[in-house]
Design an enzyme around this catalytic site. Structure first.
Site, short mmCIF file in Angstrom:
data_model
loop_
_atom_site.label_atom_id
_atom_site.label_comp_id
_atom_site.label_asym_id
_atom_site.label_seq_id
_atom_site.Cartn_x
_atom_site.Cartn_y
_atom_site.Cartn_z
N GLY A 11 5.41 -24.75 9.11
CA GLY A 11 4.47 -23.63 8.98
C GLY A 11 3.27 -23.85 9.88
O GLY A 11 2.16 -23.42 9.62
N ALA A 13 2.38 -22.75 12.68
CA ALA A 13 1.73 -21.63 13.38
C ALA A 13 0.88 -20.81 12.41
O ALA A 13 0.27 -19.83 12.80
CB ALA A 13 2.79 -20.73 14.02
N ASN A 132 4.20 -22.31 -1.54
CA ASN A 132 4.43 -21.88 -2.93
C ASN A 132 5.80 -21.26 -3.15
O ASN A 132 6.35 -20.69 -2.23
CB ASN A 132 3.34 -20.86 -3.31
CG ASN A 132 2.06 -21.59 -3.68
OD1 ASN A 132 2.10 -22.59 -4.38
ND2 ASN A 132 0.94 -21.08 -3.19
N ASP A 160 -6.86 -27.36 -6.50
CA ASP A 160 -7.33 -26.98 -7.84
C ASP A 160 -8.28 -28.06 -8.38
O ASP A 160 -9.31 -27.75 -8.99
CB ASP A 160 -6.12 -26.82 -8.78
CG ASP A 160 -5.08 -25.89 -8.16
OD1 ASP A 160 -5.37 -24.70 -8.02
OD2 ASP A 160 -4.00 -26.38 -7.78
N HIS A 188 0.98 -25.43 -10.10
CA HIS A 188 -0.03 -24.86 -9.21
C HIS A 188 0.13 -23.34 -9.29
O HIS A 188 0.73 -22.70 -8.43
CB HIS A 188 0.15 -25.35 -7.78
CG HIS A 188 -0.71 -24.58 -6.82
ND1 HIS A 188 -2.07 -24.67 -6.80
CD2 HIS A 188 -0.39 -23.65 -5.88
CE1 HIS A 188 -2.56 -23.85 -5.89
NE2 HIS A 188 -1.57 -23.21 -5.32
P1 NAI Z 1 0.86 -18.45 6.63
O1 NAI Z 1 1.71 -17.29 6.25
O2 NAI Z 1 -0.35 -18.24 7.43
O3 NAI Z 1 1.76 -19.52 7.40
C1 NAI Z 1 3.02 -19.89 6.97
C2 NAI Z 1 3.83 -20.26 8.19
O4 NAI Z 1 5.06 -20.81 7.74
C3 NAI Z 1 4.17 -19.07 9.08
O5 NAI Z 1 3.78 -19.36 10.41
C4 NAI Z 1 5.67 -18.94 8.95
O6 NAI Z 1 6.29 -18.50 10.14
C5 NAI Z 1 6.07 -20.38 8.61
N1 NAI Z 1 7.35 -20.52 7.94
C6 NAI Z 1 7.92 -19.73 7.01
N2 NAI Z 1 9.13 -20.20 6.67
C7 NAI Z 1 9.33 -21.32 7.39
C8 NAI Z 1 10.40 -22.24 7.48
N3 NAI Z 1 11.51 -22.08 6.76
N4 NAI Z 1 10.27 -23.30 8.32
C9 NAI Z 1 9.16 -23.44 9.06
N5 NAI Z 1 8.12 -22.59 9.03
C10 NAI Z 1 8.21 -21.54 8.21
O7 NAI Z 1 0.54 -19.18 5.25
P2 NAI Z 1 -0.61 -20.24 4.93
O8 NAI Z 1 -1.84 -19.52 4.50
O9 NAI Z 1 -0.71 -21.23 6.01
O10 NAI Z 1 -0.02 -20.91 3.60
C11 NAI Z 1 1.17 -21.68 3.65
C12 NAI Z 1 1.72 -21.85 2.23
O11 NAI Z 1 0.84 -22.62 1.43
C13 NAI Z 1 1.91 -20.54 1.45
O12 NAI Z 1 3.14 -20.63 0.74
C14 NAI Z 1 0.77 -20.53 0.47
O13 NAI Z 1 1.08 -19.79 -0.69
C15 NAI Z 1 0.67 -22.00 0.16
N6 NAI Z 1 -0.58 -22.46 -0.42
C16 NAI Z 1 -0.51 -23.47 -1.34
C17 NAI Z 1 -1.63 -24.03 -1.87
C18 NAI Z 1 -1.54 -25.13 -2.88
O14 NAI Z 1 -2.59 -25.54 -3.38
N7 NAI Z 1 -0.38 -25.67 -3.23
C19 NAI Z 1 -2.97 -23.56 -1.47
C20 NAI Z 1 -2.96 -22.53 -0.47
C21 NAI Z 1 -1.78 -22.01 0.04
#
Ligand code: NAI
Length: 336
Positions: A11, A13, A132, A160, A188
């Site tokens: 992820g 990018a 998530n 959290d 989470h």
């Molecule tokens: P984002 O949507 O900006 O980036 C996610 C990236 O993952 C995208 O570039 C997408 O192309 C890529 N992606 C999707 N499927 C993929 C795969 N199979 N292999 C490789 N890359 C893949 O999202 P963001 O804001 O960076 O968040 C990432 C994740 O983290 C989300 O699922 C979000 O819900 C989660 N999250 C979890 C937190 C936690 O405390 N556990 C806190 C904040 C976000």
């Protein structure tokens, strides 16, 4: 240390990565002497974005960063020889999407990544799942990645934990660094249990924190829901989910896990496989208060006493995790 630490980030990018990669490259996670090699993965559709991020990392001229930075859309290449794997990439929840569809989409991703890690990762590789639903994604991955011991697979609850620590500091008008041993239990998600029962500051001793924050009714009606819904609050305001704070939390999780907490007795929250402590089903990926020790080791703090106020919350979040797990296992077992 002479050897660079190799960190694979999926992820890469996306939003969180854009805040996380500079933290890793600059030495603010593993220290100013530890060289870092990055192996970035994202989907083929984001190739140009990922390439742009790579150019920016080069342009940062980070003294600790190995060049060239590797980027790819092939998970085998990204995961090969990684010491640490940070999994940000997952399938996002779309409006109107049911939880079962979300679990199915992510079940497929984390099953596949588990199988790839099984082939190319080292036994010592440490995995942190952030995408998530993080707990259940980590569980799915660990089912398909038997080459990595389950203790080396964790998910992020530190955001959290940090949110709660900061909220307590704001309520008591003290420094964040003076707040110790808050805990996050469970999923989470909005069922998580943010717990101050064992927290203390220089002015508030252990056992007195609930009272200092206004008592149990105040915790129940205000403090606990504020933390449970904090992610949704940021999302509503920013129209994007938490990224800067998530990156910071990932750095904190990785630093404490690999190097140990700054003070030996400090409790931090990590989603790890339950060892049965507190009656939580063995093997369930559950956030617990843990102690971290240098060398990538941690231990669930298993001797805290849980009263009826806390027990109720633990049950709710455990039940949600069990139903997520059952649904995820049902869908992945059909994929062959
Ligand atoms: P984002 O949507 O900006 O980036 C996610 C990236 O993952 C995208 O570039 C997408 O192309 C890529 N992606 C999707 N499927 C993929 C795969 N199979 N292999 C490789 N890359 C893949 O999202 P963001 O804001 O960076 O968040 C990432 C994740 O983290 C989300 O699922 C979000 O819900 C989660 N999250 C979890 C937190 C936690 O405390 N556990 C806190 C904040 C976000």
């Amino acid at each position: 240390p002479d050897r660079a630490i190799t960190i694979a980030v999926t992820g890469a990018a996306g939003q969180i990565a854009y805040s996380l990669l500079p933290l890793l490259a600059s030495g603010s996670v593993f220290g100013s002497r530890q060289r870092v090699a990055l192996q970035l993965l994202d989907l083929p559709v984001t190739e140009s974005v990922l390439q742009g991020v790579t150019l920016e990392l080069e342009d940062g001229a980070y003294p600790l960063l190995e060049l060239p930075v590797k980027y790819t859309s092939v998970s085998e290449e990204a995961f090969a020889n990684a010491d640490i794997v940070v999994l940000l990439g997952s399938f996002p929840r779309k409006p109107g999407m049911e939880r079962k569809d979300l679990l199915a989409k992510n079940g497929a991703i984390f099953r596949e990544q588990g199988l790839v890690l099984n082939r190319v990762a080292k036994q010592e590789t440490r995995v942190l799942v952030v995408g998530n639903p993080a707990n259940t994604n980590a569980l799915t991955l660990s089912q398909f990645c038997t080459a990595i011991p389950k203790v080396n697979i964790t998910a992020l609850a530190r955001l959290d934990h940090n949110r709660l620590r900061s909220l307590v500091a704001r309520r008591l008008s003290c420094a964040v660094s003076d707040v110790h041993d808050v805990a996050i239990w469970g999923n989470h998600s909005s069922t998580q249990y943010p717990d101050v029962s064992f927290a203390y500051t220089s002015g508030v001793p252990v056992g007195k924190m609930r009272a200092a924050l206004g008592g149990e009714s105040q915790l129940q009606s205000e403090i606990i829901p504020t933390i449970q819904k904090r992610g949704a609050e940021v999302l509503a305001l920013r129209k994007l989910s938490s990224a800067m704070s998530a990156a910071r939390a990932i750095g904190d999780h990785l630093r404490d896990w690999m190097l140990g907490t700054a003070s030996e007795n400090e409790l931090v929250s990590m989603v790890v496989a339950s060892d049965g402590s507190y009656g939580i089903e063995k093997g369930l990926m559950f956030s617990f208060p843990v102690h971290c020790y240098r060398g990538g080791r941690y231990k669930i703090e298993s001797s805290l006493s849980i009263d009826s106020f806390s027990r109720k919350y633990l049950e709710i979040t455990q039940n949600e995790l069990i139903s997520e797990r059952d649904e995820a296992m049902r869908v992945v077992s059909k994929m062959c």
